[in-house]
Design an enzyme around this catalytic site. Structure first.
Site, PDB file in Angstrom:
ATOM      1  N   SER A  87       0.898  -1.307  -0.118  1.00  0.00           N
ATOM      2  CA  SER A  87      -0.097   0.121  -0.063  1.00  0.00           C
ATOM      3  C   SER A  87       0.864   0.991   0.025  1.00  0.00           C
ATOM      4  O   SER A  87       2.194   0.916   0.053  1.00  0.00           O
ATOM      5  CB  SER A  87      -0.900  -0.063   1.253  1.00  0.00           C
ATOM      6  OG  SER A  87       0.015   0.394   2.436  1.00  0.00           O
ATOM      7  N   LYS A  88       0.317   2.180  -0.068  1.00  0.00           N
ATOM      8  CA  LYS A  88       0.987   3.665  -0.012  1.00  0.00           C
ATOM      9  C   LYS A  88       1.912   3.809   0.881  1.00  0.00           C
ATOM     10  O   LYS A  88       2.923   4.526   0.882  1.00  0.00           O
ATOM     11  CB  LYS A  88       0.071   4.746  -0.108  1.00  0.00           C
ATOM     12  CG  LYS A  88      -0.433   5.065  -1.378  1.00  0.00           C
ATOM     13  CD  LYS A  88       0.634   6.066  -2.281  1.00  0.00           C
ATOM     14  CE  LYS A  88       0.345   6.379  -3.794  1.00  0.00           C
ATOM     15  NZ  LYS A  88       1.544   6.972  -4.409  1.00  0.00           N
ATOM     16  N   ARG A  89       1.531   3.017   2.096  1.00  0.00           N
ATOM     17  CA  ARG A  89       2.746   3.324   3.309  1.00  0.00           C
ATOM     18  C   ARG A  89       3.937   2.765   3.266  1.00  0.00           C
ATOM     19  O   ARG A  89       4.957   3.383   3.521  1.00  0.00           O
ATOM     20  CB  ARG A  89       1.796   2.539   4.695  1.00  0.00           C
ATOM     21  CG  ARG A  89       0.867   3.143   5.590  1.00  0.00           C
ATOM     22  CD  ARG A  89       0.285   2.370   6.423  1.00  0.00           C
ATOM     23  NE  ARG A  89      -0.267   0.985   5.758  1.00  0.00           N
ATOM     24  CZ  ARG A  89       0.158   0.027   6.000  1.00  0.00           C
ATOM     25  NH1 ARG A  89       1.017  -0.424   6.550  1.00  0.00           N
ATOM     26  NH2 ARG A  89      -0.715  -1.219   5.090  1.00  0.00           N
TER      27      ARG A  89
END
Ligand code: GLU
Length: 490
Positions: A253-255
């Site tokens: 994910s973007k994290r």
């Protein structure tokens, strides 16, 4: 067998191309090329609200950027056109009708209220939610009459009894009990067919022999395999590619890293590094060689070697790999790749580039050691574009320069030594040798001069050779910076 391989990449143009989708495309492409088969592109644009032409264009561009080509597709055509799923809707309707007529599917008239109540009850009893098949028993003639009278219905697939087995090239033998598969909806009440139905219709029509896709689709495979059989078609061979995980071992994910291919393109990752890194997400050339090309992928790719364990998307490794590729590029190519980032950062104008090419090449030849991606370039060279009297000094550079009071004084003496030599056009190598002799005469060590000099020229504690920096700045600006530093550091 080898001349009949037909594989496809079937993206939905509802967002930017996910890095996992790019890997799926790459592995399908490599498989087709390895087996001299056909790789086709089908745009699954049946969701009119979320599909856009811009996303479609960006997906095609992203694939081309990676160096992939396709033998059939929306832009190149082919014997099974159209390659936009939304344009095949008529064919899907016909297939649904045929399934109804053969009794492989049935109309379900159950209301939302009934289905909701059923689901709630199943939940309360801790049962898996599934349709109770009530409408299966409606005689076909009655169902047709009710449909003709305008009653709302969905079309459900009649899951047969028994067991189904398949061999997944990545996951091995998979067997499931058909009773675990719900009588799933093939066509919604608004007449729109669902993904599981159309994907099989199109794969049958397009004579797809192998379906390699992300593991998130594993859950759909039993439904699809049963559908192939009900349609009288031989299921393709499957291979479900492992999920791409962030370094936290959760779904990417973007994290933990950018998820769109375009993000990496925009950040200036060398294309070949992206391809190489994607290959490593679940596949390895051999146990030892991490760096390899698209050609080597085609030569050695075997779907059976793809690991079923989640592939960890290690961004630090990706950056390392990017740096390896960046440093291998011929300097002229590297200039072409890096200059747009310097222009974008406002350091250069496009019209200045031709006259500054040699200068830029010399900067890059030195700076590439400290770069991973093309977009690192502007930050590496921004100090050269600062005003000489306003050059920002990093705290550590300034602290190094001022470690002893004598350092700034030494810089002043050096300036006096350097100025006439620069005026006489002495080359860098001679200046460097001269400086060493000059320092040893004074029994001074190199850092005592080089640290304040480095701060004066670049404002940074580390970086390229001081004499390279003097050459890039030119005599006048280099001396001006030394002059300012003597005042600012005093
Ligand atoms: N359009 C589907 C997707 O983008 C295709 C899935 C498949 O390959 O079957 O996920």
């Amino acid at each position: 067998m080898t001349d009949t391989v037909r594989v496809r990449f079937a993206p939905s143009p509802t967002g930017r191309l996910h890095i996992g989708g790019a890997r799926t495309a790459l592995f399908n492409w490599a498989y087709a090329r390895r087996h001299r088969g056909t790789f086709l592109l089908r745009i699954e644009d049946t969701d009119p609200e979320r599909s856009t032409k811009e996303y479609e264009r960006a997906i095609l561009e992203g694939l081309r950027w990676l160096g992939l080509d396709w033998d059939e597709g929306p832009d190149v055509g082919g014997p099974y056109a159209p390659y936009h799923q939304a344009q095949r809707i008529e064919r899907h309707r016909v297939a649904a009708q045929a399934m109804l007529a053969r009794g492989e599917a049935y109309r379900c008239f159950c209301s939302h209220e009934r289905l909701d109540a059923m689901r709630a009850e199943q939940e309360a009893e801790h049962q898996a939610s599934a349709y109770d098949k009530r409408c299966r028993s409606i005689p076909q003639a009655e169902a047709e009459r009710r449909a003709a009278a305008g009653e709302s219905f969905v079309v459900r697939f009649k899951v047969p009894e028994g067991k189904t087995s398949l061999v997944d090239h990545v996951r091995g033998d998979v067997t499931f009990e058909n009773k675990e598969v719900d009588d799933w909806i093939m066509v919604r009440s608004d007449g729109n067919p669902t993904y599981n139905f159309v994907v099989v219709c199109d794969d049958v029509d397009m004579k797809i022999t192998h379906v390699f896709r992300g593991e998130e689709h594993l859950i759909n495979t039993p439904k699809q395999v049963l559908l192939y059989k009900a349609m009288g078609a031989k299921p393709p061979e499957f291979g479900h590619l492992p999920l791409m995980l962030g370094t936290d071992r959760k779904k990417l994910s973007k994290r933990t890293g950018d998820t769109a291919l375009q993000d990496y393109q925009e950040k200036g990752y060398p294309k070949d590094a992206v391809v190489n890194f994607l290959c490593l997400q679940g596949w390895a050339l051999n146990g030892t060689q991490e760096i390899f090309s698209l050609d080597e992928l085609v030569k050695h790719f075997d779907i059976n070697d793809v690991s079923k364990a989640g592939a960890v998307f290690d961004i630090d490794k990706f950056r390392w790999l990017a740096g390896e590729y960046l440093r291998k590029e011929p300097i002229d190519v590297l200039v072409d790749h890096c200059v747009p980032f310097a222009i974008q950062a406002g350091l250069l104008r496009a019209d200045e580039v031709p006259s500054k090419r040699a200068w830029l090449a010399s900067l890059l030849a030195a700076e590439k050691e400290r770069m991973h991606v093309y977009s690192n370039f502007p930050a590496r060279i921004a100090y050269l574009f600062a005003k000489d009297d306003e050059l920002p000094y990093d705290a550590d550079a300034e602290a190094n320069a001022k470690k002893h009071a004598g350092r700034v004084a030494l810089l002043g003496d050096f300036q006096a030594w350097l100025a006439p030599k620069l005026a006489a056009g002495e080359p860098s190598a001679a200046l460097k040798d001269g400086m060493k002799a000059w320092l040893s005469e004074r029994k001074a060590k190199m850092p005592e001069l080089l640290q304040p000099l480095r701060c004066a020229l670049s404002g940074r504690a580390g970086g390229p050779d001081c004499f390279d920096m003097i050459a890039w700045l030119g005599p006048e600006r280099a001396l001006a910076r030394i002059e300012h530093a003597r005042r600012r550091l005093a």
